[in-house]
Design a protein around this motif. Structure first.
Motif, PDB file in Angstrom:
ATOM      1  N   GLY A   1       0.905   4.052  -2.947  1.00 39.25           N
ATOM      2  CA  GLY A   1       0.680   5.464  -2.651  1.00 39.25           C
ATOM      3  C   GLY A   1       1.862   6.312  -3.099  1.00 39.25           C
ATOM      4  N   TYR A   2       3.040   5.765  -2.879  1.00 40.11           N
ATOM      5  CA  TYR A   2       4.245   6.484  -3.280  1.00 40.11           C
ATOM      6  C   TYR A   2       4.276   6.679  -4.790  1.00 40.11           C
ATOM      7  CZ  TYR A   2       9.261   7.233  -3.967  1.00 40.11           C
ATOM      8  OH  TYR A   2      10.466   7.723  -4.343  1.00 40.11           O
TER       9      TYR A   2
ATOM     10  N   MET B   1       1.720   6.677  -6.810  1.00 38.72           N
ATOM     11  CA  MET B   1       0.669   7.606  -7.237  1.00 38.72           C
ATOM     12  C   MET B   1       1.100   9.046  -7.036  1.00 38.72           C
ATOM     13  SD  MET B   1      -2.840   5.744  -6.029  1.00 38.72           S
ATOM     14  CE  MET B   1      -3.917   7.034  -6.642  1.00 38.72           C
ATOM     15  N   LEU B   2       1.730   9.296  -5.889  1.00 36.10           N
ATOM     16  CA  LEU B   2       2.186  10.655  -5.614  1.00 36.10           C
ATOM     17  C   LEU B   2       3.235  11.094  -6.631  1.00 36.10           C
ATOM     18  CD1 LEU B   2       2.441  10.698  -1.720  1.00 36.10           C
ATOM     19  CD2 LEU B   2       0.950  12.092  -3.159  1.00 36.10           C
TER      20      LEU B   2
ATOM     21  N   LEU C   1       0.833  -1.201   0.000  1.00 34.08           N
ATOM     22  CA  LEU C   1       0.000   0.000   0.000  1.00 34.08           C
ATOM     23  C   LEU C   1       0.870   1.254   0.000  1.00 34.08           C
ATOM     24  CD1 LEU C   1      -2.836  -1.003   2.511  1.00 34.08           C
ATOM     25  CD2 LEU C   1      -3.071  -0.535   0.071  1.00 34.08           C
TER      26      LEU C   1
END
Ligand SMILES: [Zn+2]
Length: 96
Positions: A16-17, A19-20, A12
């Motif tokens: 998230g990393y 996506m950022l 996860l």
């Protein structure tokens, strides 16, 4: 704490990393590849065969070594033949 949860958390976190990063750099990581249009450059020219006046080999014109002399363009299969043509100074009479 089970190792499975750690792995899920790691995944996860990684998603998230990613996506950022994806939002931050809007497509700057794209590698531009130069696609050269081989066919679009000189249509029809590729198929033309020209004769080497020195060794009388037929070569595709786009591969030939070119020599401009007295307003005429000569085509050779190689630089060797081109040199021989210049050294010999023999101009064939066949007008093509
Ligand atoms: Zn030749």
């Amino acid at each position: 704490m089970s190792p499975v949860r750690l792995v899920i958390l790691a995944i996860l976190f990684y998603i998230g990393y990613r996506m950022l990063r994806g939002l931050g750099s809007s497509g700057s990581g794209q590698v531009e590849e130069e696609k050269k249009d081989r066919a679009g450059k000189e249509p029809g020219v590729q198929d033309v065969l020209v004769e080497d006046p020195v060794c009388h080999t037929l070569i595709p014109r786009h591969q030939a070594v070119r020599l401009r002399q007295q307003g005429k363009t000569w085509y050779f299969c190689s630089e060797d033949c081109c040199d021989r043509f210049i050294e010999g100074g023999e101009t064939p009479r066949d007008d093509v």
